[in-house]
Design a protein around this motif. Structure first.
Motif, PDB file in Angstrom:
ATOM      1  N   HIS A   1      23.974  -7.121 -21.176  1.00  0.00           N
ATOM      2  CA  HIS A   1      22.945  -6.403 -21.939  1.00  0.00           C
ATOM      3  C   HIS A   1      21.584  -7.009 -21.591  1.00  0.00           C
ATOM      4  O   HIS A   1      21.318  -8.179 -21.851  1.00  0.00           O
ATOM      5  CB  HIS A   1      23.194  -6.519 -23.445  1.00  0.00           C
ATOM      6  N   TYR A   2      20.736  -6.191 -20.966  1.00  0.00           N
ATOM      7  CA  TYR A   2      19.407  -6.657 -20.574  1.00  0.00           C
ATOM      8  C   TYR A   2      18.404  -6.429 -21.703  1.00  0.00           C
ATOM      9  O   TYR A   2      18.438  -5.385 -22.373  1.00  0.00           O
ATOM     10  CB  TYR A   2      18.925  -5.891 -19.329  1.00  0.00           C
ATOM     11  N   ASN A   3      17.482  -7.393 -21.902  1.00  0.00           N
ATOM     12  CA  ASN A   3      16.409  -7.169 -22.873  1.00  0.00           C
ATOM     13  C   ASN A   3      15.318  -6.315 -22.220  1.00  0.00           C
ATOM     14  O   ASN A   3      15.385  -5.985 -21.035  1.00  0.00           O
ATOM     15  CB  ASN A   3      15.858  -8.497 -23.411  1.00  0.00           C
ATOM     16  N   SER A   4      14.314  -5.974 -22.981  1.00  0.00           N
ATOM     17  CA  SER A   4      13.293  -5.041 -22.484  1.00  0.00           C
ATOM     18  C   SER A   4      12.533  -5.605 -21.289  1.00  0.00           C
ATOM     19  O   SER A   4      12.229  -4.877 -20.339  1.00  0.00           O
ATOM     20  CB  SER A   4      12.310  -4.681 -23.606  1.00  0.00           C
ATOM     21  N   ASP A   5      12.236  -6.916 -21.312  1.00  0.00           N
ATOM     22  CA  ASP A   5      11.534  -7.526 -20.177  1.00  0.00           C
ATOM     23  C   ASP A   5      12.387  -7.483 -18.912  1.00  0.00           C
ATOM     24  O   ASP A   5      11.878  -7.231 -17.805  1.00  0.00           O
ATOM     25  CB  ASP A   5      11.168  -8.980 -20.484  1.00  0.00           C
ATOM     26  N   GLN A   6      13.670  -7.733 -19.074  1.00  0.00           N
ATOM     27  CA  GLN A   6      14.563  -7.724 -17.919  1.00  0.00           C
ATOM     28  C   GLN A   6      14.720  -6.308 -17.352  1.00  0.00           C
ATOM     29  O   GLN A   6      14.732  -6.118 -16.129  1.00  0.00           O
ATOM     30  CB  GLN A   6      15.926  -8.304 -18.309  1.00  0.00           C
ATOM     31  N   LYS A   7      14.834  -5.334 -18.246  1.00  0.00           N
ATOM     32  CA  LYS A   7      14.910  -3.935 -17.792  1.00  0.00           C
ATOM     33  C   LYS A   7      13.632  -3.549 -17.051  1.00  0.00           C
ATOM     34  O   LYS A   7      13.679  -2.863 -16.023  1.00  0.00           O
ATOM     35  CB  LYS A   7      15.129  -3.003 -18.986  1.00  0.00           C
ATOM     36  N   GLN A   8      12.497  -3.994 -17.608  1.00  0.00           N
ATOM     37  CA  GLN A   8      11.215  -3.699 -16.962  1.00  0.00           C
ATOM     38  C   GLN A   8      11.171  -4.307 -15.563  1.00  0.00           C
ATOM     39  O   GLN A   8      10.699  -3.678 -14.607  1.00  0.00           O
ATOM     40  CB  GLN A   8      10.073  -4.270 -17.819  1.00  0.00           C
ATOM     41  N   ALA A   9      11.678  -5.541 -15.414  1.00  0.00           N
ATOM     42  CA  ALA A   9      11.688  -6.215 -14.113  1.00  0.00           C
ATOM     43  C   ALA A   9      12.560  -5.454 -13.114  1.00  0.00           C
ATOM     44  O   ALA A   9      12.180  -5.274 -11.943  1.00  0.00           O
ATOM     45  CB  ALA A   9      12.185  -7.652 -14.262  1.00  0.00           C
ATOM     46  N   ILE A  10      13.714  -4.991 -13.560  1.00  0.00           N
ATOM     47  CA  ILE A  10      14.607  -4.237 -12.669  1.00  0.00           C
ATOM     48  C   ILE A  10      13.957  -2.924 -12.254  1.00  0.00           C
ATOM     49  O   ILE A  10      13.959  -2.557 -11.074  1.00  0.00           O
ATOM     50  CB  ILE A  10      15.971  -3.984 -13.360  1.00  0.00           C
ATOM     51  N   ARG A  11      13.389  -2.219 -13.243  1.00  0.00           N
ATOM     52  CA  ARG A  11      12.774  -0.923 -12.946  1.00  0.00           C
ATOM     53  C   ARG A  11      11.590  -1.072 -11.987  1.00  0.00           C
ATOM     54  O   ARG A  11      11.506  -0.359 -10.967  1.00  0.00           O
ATOM     55  CB  ARG A  11      12.318  -0.259 -14.245  1.00  0.00           C
ATOM     56  N   LYS A  12      10.682  -1.979 -12.299  1.00  0.00           N
ATOM     57  CA  LYS A  12       9.494  -2.165 -11.461  1.00  0.00           C
ATOM     58  C   LYS A  12       9.880  -2.584 -10.038  1.00  0.00           C
ATOM     59  O   LYS A  12       9.238  -2.186  -9.062  1.00  0.00           O
ATOM     60  CB  LYS A  12       8.568  -3.211 -12.081  1.00  0.00           C
ATOM     61  N   SER A  13      10.917  -3.405  -9.937  1.00  0.00           N
ATOM     62  CA  SER A  13      11.358  -3.870  -8.619  1.00  0.00           C
ATOM     63  C   SER A  13      11.818  -2.724  -7.735  1.00  0.00           C
ATOM     64  O   SER A  13      11.646  -2.753  -6.511  1.00  0.00           O
ATOM     65  CB  SER A  13      12.505  -4.877  -8.769  1.00  0.00           C
ATOM     66  N   LEU A  14      12.431  -1.700  -8.352  1.00  0.00           N
ATOM     67  CA  LEU A  14      12.964  -0.580  -7.584  1.00  0.00           C
ATOM     68  C   LEU A  14      11.970   0.559  -7.433  1.00  0.00           C
ATOM     69  O   LEU A  14      12.214   1.499  -6.676  1.00  0.00           O
ATOM     70  CB  LEU A  14      14.255  -0.076  -8.247  1.00  0.00           C
ATOM     71  N   GLU A  15      10.840   0.468  -8.127  1.00  0.00           N
ATOM     72  CA  GLU A  15       9.817   1.511  -8.016  1.00  0.00           C
ATOM     73  C   GLU A  15       8.662   1.089  -7.107  1.00  0.00           C
ATOM     74  O   GLU A  15       8.063   1.925  -6.430  1.00  0.00           O
ATOM     75  CB  GLU A  15       9.268   1.864  -9.402  1.00  0.00           C
TER      76      GLU A  15
ATOM     77  N   SER B   1       0.805  -1.226   0.000  1.00  0.00           N
ATOM     78  CA  SER B   1       0.000   0.000   0.000  1.00  0.00           C
ATOM     79  C   SER B   1       0.838   1.277   0.000  1.00  0.00           C
ATOM     80  O   SER B   1       0.310   2.361  -0.257  1.00  0.00           O
ATOM     81  CB  SER B   1      -0.938   0.009   1.213  1.00  0.00           C
ATOM     82  N   LEU B   2       2.134   1.150   0.310  1.00  0.00           N
ATOM     83  CA  LEU B   2       2.982   2.341   0.298  1.00  0.00           C
ATOM     84  C   LEU B   2       3.176   2.827  -1.139  1.00  0.00           C
ATOM     85  O   LEU B   2       3.188   2.040  -2.087  1.00  0.00           O
ATOM     86  CB  LEU B   2       4.340   2.035   0.936  1.00  0.00           C
ATOM     87  N   ARG B   3       3.358   4.130  -1.315  1.00  0.00           N
ATOM     88  CA  ARG B   3       3.380   4.707  -2.665  1.00  0.00           C
ATOM     89  C   ARG B   3       4.623   4.283  -3.447  1.00  0.00           C
ATOM     90  O   ARG B   3       5.660   3.951  -2.879  1.00  0.00           O
ATOM     91  CB  ARG B   3       3.307   6.229  -2.587  1.00  0.00           C
ATOM     92  N   GLU B   4       4.490   4.359  -4.793  1.00  0.00           N
ATOM     93  CA  GLU B   4       5.610   4.053  -5.679  1.00  0.00           C
ATOM     94  C   GLU B   4       6.663   5.161  -5.598  1.00  0.00           C
ATOM     95  O   GLU B   4       6.372   6.294  -5.226  1.00  0.00           O
ATOM     96  CB  GLU B   4       5.124   3.941  -7.131  1.00  0.00           C
ATOM     97  N   THR B   5       7.900   4.812  -5.960  1.00  0.00           N
ATOM     98  CA  THR B   5       8.982   5.808  -6.033  1.00  0.00           C
ATOM     99  C   THR B   5       9.585   5.751  -7.433  1.00  0.00           C
ATOM    100  O   THR B   5      10.508   4.978  -7.691  1.00  0.00           O
ATOM    101  CB  THR B   5      10.067   5.507  -4.979  1.00  0.00           C
ATOM    102  N   PRO B   6       9.047   6.537  -8.367  1.00  0.00           N
ATOM    103  CA  PRO B   6       9.493   6.476  -9.772  1.00  0.00           C
ATOM    104  C   PRO B   6      10.982   6.809  -9.930  1.00  0.00           C
ATOM    105  O   PRO B   6      11.535   7.639  -9.205  1.00  0.00           O
ATOM    106  CB  PRO B   6       8.623   7.536 -10.457  1.00  0.00           C
TER     107      PRO B   6
END
Length: 734
Positions: free
Chosen positions: A323-337, A300-305
């Motif tokens: 070299h990360y593919n788009s899915d892998q980059k998305q996974a890294i980004r979402k995990s940290l946001e 429930s805590l807010r995202e941190t873009p």
């Protein structure tokens, strides 16, 4: 039976767990002619004792034996304490160190005043000691309390032995329950199931009580539900399932009001919960409720873009050479946001590489020093091997969940809990498919609600051994950020292992799935030749320079001609044959020798060794009966085992697919025949195939393999976590 009577002079060795004792015994009398020479002298005795001290006179029954290393010994089969049949004996007992506050002079006064039956008089009448000259209330209380404590222990231990418990079992029981042992024996023997096998308790109860006693029916109902959870992985059960299990496991028939009354009693005692005709063990119900509540609070805590993510990931790729593919980059980004992120993918999809990227980028964003990263990031997995894989990928410490939560094996509790939480800000958990509701609940209780939680796993692998379907329920609830990984990275142009895993998952085998590839071979064989073929492949592999550390045989089950037990005998002879230069030890029917490859079967956080860890026997120290020790090296962590501890160990040349979960092996040999039919199902085969890193050889029958791929057995579990999650999120969104 022959006996010797006398006193313990000195205890040489005492095992606190099972009561085994080696001691020096001074002999006063005997009925054995061959032992008469020892009267008035000492000899060595060995045996199991419920309690033992140097103050009392014992009558020991058994036989004298000559040990090849330790000379003549008296092996004790049974024993009893000499009854206090004279006033001198009573005085001596009261004056001993067993009774506090009473010396020789006072002991004489007590016996002179109260007589030969002084001990029973004191126990039954708290005022009796006040009749003795010079004894005040304070002194009387000390003496009587000491006498009662000694008497309770003695009575409880004797009663346990009379009921049918072995001396080691009785010792274990009394050490845990102390003065409450007597109450447990009288009121509910089944409490002892915490430390003694249920069937043993049940057998003893039926010898001493009516088999239809309500205490037994309630205990068997709970045990039936536990066995259903263990066998099926369900968190709840239907009425008919419980009734069927009672008949199957304990031959107990409960119908109509009888069943309702038992359920009512168990509900009153908070042992079970009944909701909408679903029957839960209370621990399972509360675990699901707790998980839903805690993970809702975290999510429930807010995202941190991360607004400059593209630049940061480009820098990271250059820095670590990935070299990360788009899915892998998305996974890294979402995990940290996001506060809660789930990443799921099969073998070869880069889950471990993503974990490394998340840790490195998190460190970069927060400008952490290496020590600050360790203080703020926790890398966790359910098994030791899985945590070591994370550590190797990230260059950071990683550990099992049990070790992280500081699990106490004796009390089965965690020092890190809702009252003493961990401080890490980022928690990454790998191999989530292996985690049951109780362990996941304990983890969530132990972390702060502000922590960022990243759950990584392969939803198509085998589910946890314990109840629940955590990873699947979290994903299908559609309430959390989910990053599926589909793209497979080839190891070579002709590599096939990750693709075979995906074909098994989709139940869509390629037409050429039996054709040899760079990293894969399917060798068709009749079941009677499978063991010999495994042996031949291992010989060929040895000739190519591979050893037992490089090769892992995975099989579905222990028993049978091609079962793990048989395979281990054959492979031990091949990889580690008998030699005059290697010590060996026989435990039960199994011979262990130095250099053997072995598997740990239970978690032992005190020694930093966990279920599924593989090690090698480095040294066997022969010290005589019950004193031998075995040193096992788990990748640099050397652990000492006694013969009794070796029940936690099995040979590991061949292991079950279940035990392989969370591990990777360079070269895997996987026998598949119709003889394993009970264990041939999709997720099991998928898990076995996906353990192979460099090469996979399947040996056996094509038909059995195809049957396994198309068999969904054990893929569905009854859980209500998903519904609880949806209800919680819906309720809080209104």
């Amino acid at each position: 039976m022959n006996y010797i009577k006398g006193k313990i002079r000195n205890i040489i060795y005492q095992n606190e767990e099972n009561g085994y004792v080696v001691a020096v015994f001074r002999v006063k009398e005997t009925n054995d002619v061959s032992l008469e020479e020892y009267v008035g002298k000492t000899l060595t005795i060995t045996g199991n004792f419920l309690d033992i001290n140097t103050e009392e006179t014992y009558i020991l029954k058994g036989e004298g034996l000559r040990h090849e290393r330790f000379g003549f010994q008296f092996k004790v089969e049974s024993y009893q304490k000499e009854e206090l049949s004279s006033t001198d004996a009573v005085k001596e007992f009261l004056a001993s160190s067993l009774i506090k506050g009473c010396g020789k002079v006072l002991a004489s006064k007590i016996v002179d005043t109260l007589g030969l039956d002084a001990i029973n008089i004191i126990k039954e009448n708290e005022q009796a000691l006040l009749m003795v000259p010079g004894v005040n209330e304070s002194k009387a209380k000390i003496i009587r309390d000491s006498l009662l404590a000694y008497s309770i222990a003695d009575d409880s231990l004797i009663k346990l032995k009379e009921m049918g418990f072995s001396i080691p079992e009785a010792t274990k029981i009394y050490k845990k329950y102390q003065n409450t042992t007597k109450s447990i024996i009288e009121n509910n023997l089944y409490i002892l199931c915490e430390i003694i096998d249920f069937n043993k308790i049940d057998n003893i109860f039926r010898k001493n009580h009516d088999a239809t006693d309500t205490v037994r029916i309630k205990a068997c109902t709970l045990e039936s539900m536990r066995r259903l959870s263990f066998n099926l992985g369900d968190t709840y059960y239907h009425e008919e399932e419980i009734k069927d299990a009672l008949i199957r496991e304990f031959n107990i028939y409960l119908e109509g009001d009888s069943f309702s009354e038992i359920i009512y009693e168990l509900e009153k005692e908070n042992q079970i919960v009944v909701e909408d005709n679903m029957y839960y063990l209370t621990e399972n119900y509360e675990a699901e409720e707790s998980i839903a509540n805690i993970i809702h609070d975290i999510a429930s805590l807010r995202e941190t873009p991360i607004y400059d993510f593209a630049d940061k990931i480009d820098e990271l790729e250059e820095e670590i050479g990935v070299h990360y593919n788009s899915d892998q980059k998305q996974a890294i980004r979402k995990s940290l946001e996001n506060q809660v992120t789930i990443i799921s993918g099969g073998p070869g999809t880069g889950k471990t590489t993503i974990i490394n990227g998340i840790v490195k980028l998190y460190s970069k964003i927060n400008d952490y020093s290496p020590m600050e990263v360790i203080a703020n990031v926790a890398l966790l997995a359910p098994t030791g091997r899985a945590s070591k894989k994370m550590s190797m990928a990230t260059g950071m410490p990683a550990m099992t969940i049990h070790r992280y939560l500081k699990w106490n094996k004796d009390t089965n509790s965690f020092a890190v809990n809702e009252f003493h939480k961990s401080m890490e800000k980022l928690i990454i958990v790998d191999e989530m498919s292996m985690i049951d509701i109780n362990l996941f609940n304990a983890l969530l209780k132990g972390i702060r609600s502000s922590a960022r939680l990243i759950l990584v796993g392969d939803v198509f692998q085998l589910p946890s051994v314990g109840p629940g379907l955590i990873l699947n329920d979290l994903i299908t609830s559609d309430l959390f950020t989910f990053c599926p990984l589909e793209k497979i990275y080839r190891q070579s142009e002709n590599s096939y292992i990750p693709y075979l895993a995906r074909e098994i998952k989709n139940k869509d085998l390629a037409e050429d799935f039996t054709t040899q590839k760079d990293d894969y071979n399917f060798l068709e064989a009749d079941p009677i030749y499978v063991k010999e073929m495994i042996k031949r492949i291992c010989i060929m592999s040895k000739n190519k320079g591979l050893n037992e550390n490089d090769i892992q045989v995975l099989a579905p089950m222990y028993k049978g001609e091609n079962g793990i037990d048989n395979l281990n005998i054959t492979l031990q002879e091949l990889f580690n044959p008998k030699s005059a230069e290697k010590s060996e030890i026989k435990i039960g029917d199994i011979i262990y020798r130095e250099n053997d490859k072995v598997l740990q079967l239970q978690n032992n956080p005190d020694c930093n060794v966990f279920n599924g860890d593989i090690g090698y026997i480095k040294k066997i120290n022969k010290k005589g009966k019950n004193k031998d020790t075995i040193i096992i090296d788990f990748e640099g962590n050397k652990v000492e085992y006694t013969k009794e501890d070796m029940r936690e160990i099995k040979h590991a040349y061949a292991i079950t697919i279940h035990k392989s979960q969370g591990s990777e092996f360079s070269h895997v040999i996987l026998p598949i025949t119709h003889n394993y039919y009970k264990m041939l199902y999709n997720k099991l085969i998928y898990t076995g195939v996906s353990r192979a890193k460099k090469s996979l050889v399947i040996i056996g029958e094509v038909r059995a393999f195809m049957m396994a791929v198309n068999n969904d057995y054990a893929s569905t579990r009854k859980t209500t976590l998903k519904l609880r999650l949806m209800h919680k999120f819906l309720k809080n969104s209104e």
